[in-house]
Motif scaffolding. Structure first.
Motif, PDB file in Angstrom:
ATOM      1  N   SER A  20       0.818  -1.210   0.000  1.00  0.00           N
ATOM      2  CA  SER A  20       0.000   0.000   0.000  1.00  0.00           C
ATOM      3  C   SER A  20       0.852   1.260   0.000  1.00  0.00           C
ATOM      4  O   SER A  20       0.397   2.331  -0.391  1.00  0.00           O
ATOM      5  N   THR A  21       2.097   1.139   0.439  1.00  0.00           N
ATOM      6  CA  THR A  21       3.014   2.270   0.524  1.00  0.00           C
ATOM      7  C   THR A  21       4.332   1.884  -0.121  1.00  0.00           C
ATOM      8  O   THR A  21       4.801   0.764   0.043  1.00  0.00           O
ATOM      9  N   LEU A  22       4.925   2.830  -0.838  1.00  0.00           N
ATOM     10  CA  LEU A  22       6.200   2.579  -1.493  1.00  0.00           C
ATOM     11  C   LEU A  22       7.270   3.479  -0.896  1.00  0.00           C
ATOM     12  O   LEU A  22       7.070   4.688  -0.752  1.00  0.00           O
ATOM     13  N   LEU A  23       8.403   2.897  -0.558  1.00  0.00           N
ATOM     14  CA  LEU A  23       9.551   3.635  -0.058  1.00  0.00           C
ATOM     15  C   LEU A  23      10.627   3.609  -1.132  1.00  0.00           C
ATOM     16  O   LEU A  23      11.088   2.541  -1.529  1.00  0.00           O
ATOM     17  N   PHE A  24      10.990   4.782  -1.606  1.00  0.00           N
ATOM     18  CA  PHE A  24      12.046   4.914  -2.609  1.00  0.00           C
ATOM     19  C   PHE A  24      13.319   5.308  -1.879  1.00  0.00           C
ATOM     20  O   PHE A  24      13.360   6.336  -1.207  1.00  0.00           O
ATOM     21  N   MET A  25      14.361   4.506  -2.009  1.00  0.00           N
ATOM     22  CA  MET A  25      15.636   4.794  -1.363  1.00  0.00           C
ATOM     23  C   MET A  25      16.630   5.207  -2.436  1.00  0.00           C
ATOM     24  O   MET A  25      16.997   4.404  -3.293  1.00  0.00           O
ATOM     25  N   ILE A  26      17.024   6.474  -2.373  1.00  0.00           N
ATOM     26  CA  ILE A  26      17.922   7.038  -3.378  1.00  0.00           C
ATOM     27  C   ILE A  26      19.171   7.535  -2.664  1.00  0.00           C
ATOM     28  O   ILE A  26      19.070   8.326  -1.723  1.00  0.00           O
ATOM     29  N   PRO A  27      20.346   7.083  -3.096  1.00  0.00           N
ATOM     30  CA  PRO A  27      21.567   7.501  -2.417  1.00  0.00           C
ATOM     31  C   PRO A  27      21.866   8.986  -2.629  1.00  0.00           C
ATOM     32  O   PRO A  27      21.651   9.525  -3.716  1.00  0.00           O
ATOM     33  N   SER A  28      22.368   9.612  -1.589  1.00  0.00           N
ATOM     34  CA  SER A  28      22.672  11.041  -1.659  1.00  0.00           C
ATOM     35  C   SER A  28      23.809  11.336  -2.630  1.00  0.00           C
ATOM     36  O   SER A  28      23.929  12.458  -3.113  1.00  0.00           O
ATOM     37  N   ASP A  29      24.623  10.333  -2.938  1.00  0.00           N
ATOM     38  CA  ASP A  29      25.718  10.546  -3.885  1.00  0.00           C
ATOM     39  C   ASP A  29      25.310  10.242  -5.330  1.00  0.00           C
ATOM     40  O   ASP A  29      26.156  10.180  -6.224  1.00  0.00           O
ATOM     41  N   SER A  30      24.014  10.100  -5.559  1.00  0.00           N
ATOM     42  CA  SER A  30      23.497   9.927  -6.918  1.00  0.00           C
ATOM     43  C   SER A  30      23.823  11.178  -7.730  1.00  0.00           C
ATOM     44  O   SER A  30      23.826  12.292  -7.195  1.00  0.00           O
ATOM     45  N   ASP A  31      24.082  11.012  -9.019  1.00  0.00           N
ATOM     46  CA  ASP A  31      24.376  12.166  -9.870  1.00  0.00           C
ATOM     47  C   ASP A  31      23.230  13.166  -9.875  1.00  0.00           C
ATOM     48  O   ASP A  31      23.448  14.370  -9.917  1.00  0.00           O
ATOM     49  N   ASP A  32      21.994  12.650  -9.860  1.00  0.00           N
ATOM     50  CA  ASP A  32      20.820  13.518  -9.880  1.00  0.00           C
ATOM     51  C   ASP A  32      19.689  12.789  -9.155  1.00  0.00           C
ATOM     52  O   ASP A  32      19.066  11.885  -9.710  1.00  0.00           O
ATOM     53  N   ILE A  33      19.427  13.187  -7.925  1.00  0.00           N
ATOM     54  CA  ILE A  33      18.434  12.524  -7.090  1.00  0.00           C
ATOM     55  C   ILE A  33      17.049  12.594  -7.723  1.00  0.00           C
ATOM     56  O   ILE A  33      16.321  11.599  -7.765  1.00  0.00           O
ATOM     57  N   ILE A  34      16.698  13.741  -8.240  1.00  0.00           N
ATOM     58  CA  ILE A  34      15.366  13.916  -8.826  1.00  0.00           C
ATOM     59  C   ILE A  34      15.224  13.072 -10.088  1.00  0.00           C
ATOM     60  O   ILE A  34      14.196  12.421 -10.291  1.00  0.00           O
ATOM     61  N   GLU A  35      16.254  13.030 -10.908  1.00  0.00           N
ATOM     62  CA  GLU A  35      16.205  12.202 -12.122  1.00  0.00           C
ATOM     63  C   GLU A  35      16.122  10.713 -11.749  1.00  0.00           C
ATOM     64  O   GLU A  35      15.370   9.961 -12.381  1.00  0.00           O
ATOM     65  N   SER A  36      16.854  10.303 -10.736  1.00  0.00           N
ATOM     66  CA  SER A  36      16.787   8.907 -10.285  1.00  0.00           C
ATOM     67  C   SER A  36      15.368   8.555  -9.860  1.00  0.00           C
ATOM     68  O   SER A  36      14.852   7.486 -10.198  1.00  0.00           O
ATOM     69  N   TYR A  37      14.745   9.444  -9.114  1.00  0.00           N
ATOM     70  CA  TYR A  37      13.367   9.230  -8.667  1.00  0.00           C
ATOM     71  C   TYR A  37      12.422   9.166  -9.867  1.00  0.00           C
ATOM     72  O   TYR A  37      11.555   8.284  -9.934  1.00  0.00           O
TER      73      TYR A  37
END
Length: 109
Positions: A20-37
């Motif tokens: 029912s709920t989704l948790l997206f885990m994106i590393p802070s060292d990603s080139d672009d956090i918003i693009e990854s999401y």
């Protein structure tokens, strides 16, 4: 390419359909956090657009690698470009983990 059945991603997408709920885990060292999401959202859209109706939370991981100034910069960018709840966490230094657990509990109940 998970939505097209590539790799094990298709099995994972099929599995999370029941959540029912989704948790997206994106590393802070990603080139672009918003693009990854956005890439992850696009995979959900391609696989089953109804999954976009589920409640979502973004966890920005590895925040122990960031100083306060960089955290504020990332936080500002996310708030400006996205309308999503997010939290900074670090499993190494236990930053934000209690808050994450509490937020997930709140979302599920």
């Amino acid at each position: 390419g998970a939505s097209q059945g590539k790799g094990l991603g298709h099995y994972f997408l099929r599995h999370i359909e029941r959540n029912s709920t989704l948790l997206f885990m994106i590393p802070s060292d990603s080139d672009d956090i918003i693009e990854s999401y956005n890439i992850l959202l696009n995979e959900l859209q391609k696989y089953n657009s109804e999954m976009l109706d589920k409640s979502r939370l973004i966890a920005i991981t590895k925040c122990d690698l960031l100083d306060d100034e960089l955290i504020q910069e990332i936080e500002s960018e996310i708030k400006d470009k996205m309308n999503e709840e997010f939290i900074f966490i670090s499993s190494i230094s236990n930053i934000g983990l209690v808050e994450l657990k509490d937020k997930i509990w709140e979302m599920l109940n």
